[in-house]
Write a protein that holds these residues in place. Structure first.
Motif, PDB file in Angstrom:
ATOM      1  N   MET A 194       0.888  -1.246  -0.035  1.00 54.16           N
ATOM      2  CA  MET A 194      -0.039  -0.003  -0.121  1.00 54.16           C
ATOM      3  C   MET A 194       0.815   1.139   0.023  1.00 54.16           C
ATOM      4  O   MET A 194       1.927   1.314   0.530  1.00 54.16           O
ATOM      5  CB  MET A 194      -0.817  -0.089   1.209  1.00 54.16           C
ATOM      6  CG  MET A 194      -1.992   1.115   1.318  1.00 54.16           C
ATOM      7  SD  MET A 194      -3.111   1.088   2.604  1.00 54.16           S
ATOM      8  CE  MET A 194      -4.223  -0.272   2.006  1.00 54.16           C
ATOM      9  N   ALA A 195       0.409   2.246  -0.787  1.00 50.82           N
ATOM     10  CA  ALA A 195       1.217   3.608  -0.393  1.00 50.82           C
ATOM     11  C   ALA A 195       1.116   4.062   0.889  1.00 50.82           C
ATOM     12  O   ALA A 195       0.196   3.784   1.355  1.00 50.82           O
ATOM     13  CB  ALA A 195       0.357   4.608  -1.554  1.00 50.82           C
ATOM     14  N   PRO A 196       2.430   4.991   1.099  1.00 49.60           N
ATOM     15  CA  PRO A 196       2.296   5.316   2.509  1.00 49.60           C
ATOM     16  C   PRO A 196       1.248   6.499   2.995  1.00 49.60           C
ATOM     17  O   PRO A 196       0.792   6.256   3.909  1.00 49.60           O
ATOM     18  CB  PRO A 196       3.841   5.985   2.329  1.00 49.60           C
ATOM     19  CG  PRO A 196       4.464   5.412   1.367  1.00 49.60           C
ATOM     20  CD  PRO A 196       3.466   4.928   0.493  1.00 49.60           C
ATOM     21  N   ARG A 197       0.745   7.049   1.916  1.00 51.02           N
ATOM     22  CA  ARG A 197      -0.198   8.136   2.234  1.00 51.02           C
ATOM     23  C   ARG A 197      -1.789   7.311   2.720  1.00 51.02           C
ATOM     24  O   ARG A 197      -2.164   7.644   3.552  1.00 51.02           O
ATOM     25  CB  ARG A 197      -0.219   9.083   1.080  1.00 51.02           C
ATOM     26  CG  ARG A 197      -1.605  10.106   1.552  1.00 51.02           C
ATOM     27  CD  ARG A 197      -1.597  10.876   0.174  1.00 51.02           C
ATOM     28  NE  ARG A 197      -2.640  12.056   0.484  1.00 51.02           N
ATOM     29  CZ  ARG A 197      -2.980  12.682  -0.446  1.00 51.02           C
ATOM     30  NH1 ARG A 197      -2.340  12.985  -1.620  1.00 51.02           N
ATOM     31  NH2 ARG A 197      -4.056  13.447  -0.273  1.00 51.02           N
ATOM     32  N   ARG A 233      -1.542   4.115   3.531  1.00 49.15           N
ATOM     33  CA  ARG A 233      -1.432   3.578   4.953  1.00 49.15           C
ATOM     34  C   ARG A 233      -1.813   4.270   6.164  1.00 49.15           C
ATOM     35  O   ARG A 233      -2.279   3.781   7.046  1.00 49.15           O
ATOM     36  CB  ARG A 233       0.016   2.842   4.769  1.00 49.15           C
ATOM     37  CG  ARG A 233       0.495   2.137   6.056  1.00 49.15           C
ATOM     38  CD  ARG A 233       1.829   1.649   6.144  1.00 49.15           C
ATOM     39  NE  ARG A 233       2.050   0.937   7.446  1.00 49.15           N
ATOM     40  CZ  ARG A 233       2.609   1.524   8.399  1.00 49.15           C
ATOM     41  NH1 ARG A 233       2.803   2.998   8.419  1.00 49.15           N
ATOM     42  NH2 ARG A 233       2.954   0.941   9.474  1.00 49.15           N
ATOM     43  N   PRO A 252      -1.467   5.713  -9.089  1.00 50.24           N
ATOM     44  CA  PRO A 252      -0.304   5.540  -8.602  1.00 50.24           C
ATOM     45  C   PRO A 252      -0.150   4.427  -8.050  1.00 50.24           C
ATOM     46  O   PRO A 252      -1.156   3.755  -7.583  1.00 50.24           O
ATOM     47  CB  PRO A 252      -0.467   6.726  -7.463  1.00 50.24           C
ATOM     48  CG  PRO A 252      -1.533   7.832  -7.972  1.00 50.24           C
ATOM     49  CD  PRO A 252      -2.391   6.940  -8.672  1.00 50.24           C
ATOM     50  N   GLU A 253       1.323   3.925  -7.887  1.00 43.05           N
ATOM     51  CA  GLU A 253       1.378   2.740  -7.218  1.00 43.05           C
ATOM     52  C   GLU A 253       0.937   2.799  -5.791  1.00 43.05           C
ATOM     53  O   GLU A 253       1.392   3.554  -4.927  1.00 43.05           O
ATOM     54  CB  GLU A 253       3.137   2.406  -7.430  1.00 43.05           C
ATOM     55  CG  GLU A 253       3.522   0.874  -6.949  1.00 43.05           C
ATOM     56  CD  GLU A 253       4.940   0.750  -7.133  1.00 43.05           C
ATOM     57  OE1 GLU A 253       5.412  -0.356  -6.675  1.00 43.05           O
ATOM     58  OE2 GLU A 253       5.521   1.874  -7.406  1.00 43.05           O
ATOM     59  N   GLY A 254       0.553   1.540  -5.518  1.00 39.78           N
ATOM     60  CA  GLY A 254      -0.151   1.294  -4.042  1.00 39.78           C
ATOM     61  C   GLY A 254      -1.507   1.848  -3.892  1.00 39.78           C
ATOM     62  O   GLY A 254      -2.069   1.602  -2.699  1.00 39.78           O
ATOM     63  N   TRP A 255      -2.066   2.432  -4.935  1.00 42.70           N
ATOM     64  CA  TRP A 255      -3.412   2.726  -4.584  1.00 42.70           C
ATOM     65  C   TRP A 255      -4.385   1.918  -5.662  1.00 42.70           C
ATOM     66  O   TRP A 255      -5.663   2.300  -5.713  1.00 42.70           O
ATOM     67  CB  TRP A 255      -3.724   4.478  -5.266  1.00 42.70           C
ATOM     68  CG  TRP A 255      -2.861   5.206  -4.262  1.00 42.70           C
ATOM     69  CD1 TRP A 255      -1.778   5.616  -4.389  1.00 42.70           C
ATOM     70  CD2 TRP A 255      -3.629   5.931  -3.403  1.00 42.70           C
ATOM     71  NE1 TRP A 255      -1.445   6.572  -3.433  1.00 42.70           N
ATOM     72  CE2 TRP A 255      -2.729   6.882  -2.801  1.00 42.70           C
ATOM     73  CE3 TRP A 255      -5.144   6.204  -2.732  1.00 42.70           C
ATOM     74  CZ2 TRP A 255      -2.701   7.793  -1.906  1.00 42.70           C
ATOM     75  CZ3 TRP A 255      -5.137   7.278  -1.801  1.00 42.70           C
ATOM     76  CH2 TRP A 255      -4.212   8.061  -1.231  1.00 42.70           C
ATOM     77  N   GLU A 256      -4.214   1.009  -6.127  1.00 40.64           N
ATOM     78  CA  GLU A 256      -4.865  -0.045  -7.098  1.00 40.64           C
ATOM     79  C   GLU A 256      -6.123  -0.712  -6.211  1.00 40.64           C
ATOM     80  O   GLU A 256      -6.930  -0.882  -6.751  1.00 40.64           O
ATOM     81  CB  GLU A 256      -4.056  -1.012  -7.575  1.00 40.64           C
ATOM     82  CG  GLU A 256      -3.177  -0.568  -8.393  1.00 40.64           C
ATOM     83  CD  GLU A 256      -1.477  -0.175  -7.660  1.00 40.64           C
ATOM     84  OE1 GLU A 256      -1.577  -0.275  -6.459  1.00 40.64           O
ATOM     85  OE2 GLU A 256      -0.794  -0.073  -8.495  1.00 40.64           O
TER      86      GLU A 256
END
Length: 761
Positions: free
Chosen positions: A488-491, A493, A560-564
């Motif tokens: 997951m994207a840090p934001r 998370r 963006p990567e991690g937001w899928e």
């Protein structure tokens, strides 16, 4: 223009050095060392305090529970030898009142004497209204009701009633004994020949009286029904029915009656019991009581409630029998369990009036104290050089024995006879049950109730609830922790993790209330849709992933990567809505419109609305935050250098996750699972409100259960402090604490082993 400053010449003593031994630095170091010692001491003291508290709790529970394991004890109590005892004649029976203040001596000559136990002085001496020339030939008691049946030498029966009336003149309690004749002072005619009744029996209730007498190998019974006064206030007219049974194969040695007025047991000298159905006078069967040819029946009695028959033998044994339903559906007399006192013949069996226990006295004067349900021998002790007439008080705490003209008294301490290892964990054959079973039923409305105190159903229910909760929570929580910490994207998370952890703040009573009042009926009405969701949801997610992979790369790169994962939310919601919408159609198409009925008829699976499935969903929801938070922290704490090094060596992200990250985080993940399991095992309010609270041992997903924690919460307010029920609830708490302690200890050992194995990663 200023001239440049020439550089200073180098110091011949070398470069300047910092002084780390100044007074200020020394004070700071001492202060930090003091702080370190204080923190270390505080942490150590806190840890020791926690261990001490847990140890004290354990020992306190053990202190409350230990009396359950103690047997009975007997203490001789000196009694005065009153002068009237020498002239009263041989005793026919003895009795003690509930307060252990008064005794009853009924002689074979028909004289009843109530006397005080403290000084032996007579309170009332009364001769029974025997017809002229008639003597007493036999006697029987209905002890809980205080009825005494006296078989007479003319074939009739005189029924007397003993009672103790409490009055409070001037504020002090005074107990006055009374002896009356509720069915008249004239003996009742059974319809038997005018010969001595060698054996007599009495049973019944407020509306029914059943008498039976034996003469040789013939038995005559009398039923008096409709004795209770009608609501109208008119005098009731008894319905009299006389039944003659026999001749039997041998002379009758003892007869006993079922309190409901149905069964009559006739024991003969051939160690055989003939059971008759008094409703129609038919013979139920001949039952062999003893196998050995050199053994015989020497005493018999009925336990409290009259369901069980106790048979004492010439070899010092006692066996228990009662009627159960046989293979063909007809009731048969079944041998249940055995007890052994000594080697001398059993001469008297006296059942307790409030519990399923009894005392036995043999010809050598040895006493045995037993409990039938627990199968427990609590005491063996020599009372006198020879046998006599024995009496047991209603509270089973006082014994009275008349032996060779002497009156002997004993105090009996037997507070918790119902508890044994077999009664707690094994199968027990309870009265009126068709087979041995493990049952928890601690109380009932009737006084002759047989306590069923097996902890096995409660322990099974605890493990069952925890299993289904973990089956639902563990995969979701661990998968969510892996994705949140690794993909997951840090934001995102920073938003998702606090929201999931916030779920832990929900009160369990709210979750239980929601599960019991909304979730349980909702699941019942949409059961086909929920089961179809198990199939449709994975297919929908796979289809969504496949469709996403076929989209143009330029379109996929816009996310963006991690937001899928956000793209799956509509898929999950729509698939769930579709499955619930199709539920009525699926139920009508596949299950003839009623899934519950189909499960019952086709698969033999019972469906209870508040069941293990509801517990799995509700308690799983409560356990997920614990597992997720600890597992996510463990995965996220894996050093980034390990991940980057694995990727640099050519491993894919999935290989890095499974072969490096998860192995490194495995001690933390395992700890998360154990903490979640401990939370599920100790949960109270959810299982209390969302299950049927039925203490049954059934692994069926659609059946309810009762857990140890819920049982303690339900029954502790109703228990008597210091009583058997109260201590058993503490034993349940001790079992729960011990299970949690052992589980956590095992988890810690496994966690340390995992940490040792993967510490080099």
């Amino acid at each position: 223009m200023k001239s440049p400053v020439p550089p200073s010449p180098p110091d011949p003593r070398g470069p300047a050095r910092l002084d780390f031994n100044t007074p200020a630095l020394r004070r700071r170091r001492r202060w930090r060392a003091l702080q370190d010692r204080l923190v270390r001491g505080s942490v150590l003291a806190g840890g020791l305090a926690v261990l001490a508290t847990i140890t004290l709790i354990f020992f306190y529970l053990a202190y409350v529970v230990l009396p359950l394991l103690r047997g009975a004890s007997l203490e001789a109590e000196p009694l005065p030898q009153p002068a009237w005892l020498a002239t009263a004649g041989a005793p026919l029976l003895l009795g003690v009142d509930e307060q252990n203040r008064l005794g009853l001596h009924l002689s074979q000559g028909g004289e009843a004497t109530f006397f005080t136990l403290a000084d032996g002085q007579p309170v009332i001496r009364e001769r029974l209204p025997l017809p002229p020339g008639v003597t007493i030939s036999s006697q029987a008691q209905d002890a809980p009701r205080g009825l005494i049946a006296l078989g007479l030498s003319d074939g009739r029966v005189l029924v007397a009633h003993k009672r103790y009336v409490s009055r409070y003149p001037q504020g002090e309690r005074v107990i006055t004994p009374e002896l009356d004749f509720p069915y008249g002072r004239e003996p009742l005619d059974l319809g038997a020949p005018r010969a001595a009744l060698e054996r007599v029996a009495i049973a019944g209730d407020e509306d029914l009286l059943v008498l039976a007498g034996a003469q040789g190998n013939r038995v005559t019974a009398l039923r008096l029904g409709g004795l209770a006064t009608p609501v109208t206030g008119d005098q009731a007219t008894p319905v009299r029915t006389s039944i003659t049974l026999g001749p039997l194969n041998a002379a009758v040695k003892a007869i006993h009656l079922d309190p409901r007025g149905r069964w009559l047991y006739a024991l003969n000298g051939r160690a055989q019991a003939d059971v008759f159905d008094l409703h129609d006078g038919s013979l139920n069967g001949h039952y062999k009581l003893l196998d050995a040819a050199d053994n015989e029946v020497t005493a018999s009695a009925q336990l409290l409630g009259g369901v069980s028959l106790l048979v004492g033998t010439a070899k010092g044994g006692v066996s228990q029998w009662f009627m159960v339903r046989g293979q063909d559906g007809e009731p048969v007399l079944r041998h249940i369990r055995d007890f052994q006192l000594g080697t001398a013949p059993i001469v008297q069996l006296v059942p307790e009036q409030r519990r399923k226990g009894f005392v036995a006295l043999d010809a050598a004067g040895e006493l045995g104290v037993f409990h039938s349900t627990a199968g427990r021998t609590l005491l063996r002790e020599q009372l006198a050089p020879a046998a006599g007439v024995l009496a047991l008080s209603p509270r089973a705490d006082r014994l009275l024995l008349e032996e060779n003209g002497r009156l002997l008294g004993f105090r009996l301490d037997n507070p918790h006879p119902e508890v044994s290892w077999s009664a707690l964990w094994g199968k027990v054959w309870y009265e009126n049950y068709e087979a041995p079973a493990r049952v928890w039923q601690s109380s009932a409305a009737t006084a002759d109730f047989e306590p069923k105190l097996s902890l096995a159903p409660l322990t099974f229910g605890t493990l069952k609830a925890a299993f289904y909760a973990m089956l639902f929570a563990a995969p979701l929580a661990i998968a969510a922790a892996i994705y949140t910490a690794y993909f997951m994207a840090p934001r995102m998370r920073r938003t998702v993790k606090p929201v999931i952890e916030l779920m832990e703040a929900l009160p369990t009573v709210i979750l239980g209330f929601f599960a019991g009042l909304f979730l349980a009926p909702f699941v019942e009405n949409h059961l086909p849709g929920l089961f179809s969701l198990l199939l449709l949801l994975p297919l929908a997610i796979l289809a969504a992933g496949f469709g996403w992979s076929r989209l143009p790369l330029t379109l996929r790169e816009r996310i963006p990567e991690g937001w899928e994962s956000l793209l799956l939310l509509p898929v999950v919601l729509l698939t769930t809505a579709l499955a619930l919408w199709l539920s009525p159609s699926l139920e009508g198409l596949l299950f003839a419109g009623d899934l519950r009925l189909w499960l019952s008829q086709e698969l033999g699976i019972a469906y209870d609305q508040r069941n293990a499935l509801i517990i799995g969903l509700a308690m799983g929801f409560a356990v997920i935050p614990n597992i997720f938070s600890i597992a996510e922290d463990a995965i996220y704490s894996v050093p980034r250098s390990l991940t980057l090094g694995s990727l640099a060596l050519g491993a894919t992200p999935w290989q890095t996750l499974t072969r490096v990250v998860l192995l490194t985080a495995s001690p933390g993940i395992f700890s998360a699972l154990m903490i979640g399991l401990g939370r599920a095992v100790g949960e109270t309010m959810i299982v209390l409100m969302a299950t049927g609270n039925t203490p049954i041992m059934d692994a069926n997903l659609f059946e309810g259960m009762r857990t140890l924690a819920a049982n303690i919460a339900v029954e502790m307010p109703e228990s008597e402090v210091g009583g058997t029920h109260y201590r058993l609830l503490f034993l349940a708490a001790l079992v729960l604490l011990s299970f949690t302690f052992l589980m956590n200890t095992l988890a810690e050992l496994i966690r340390q082993r995992l940490r040792k194995n993967y510490a080099a990663l």
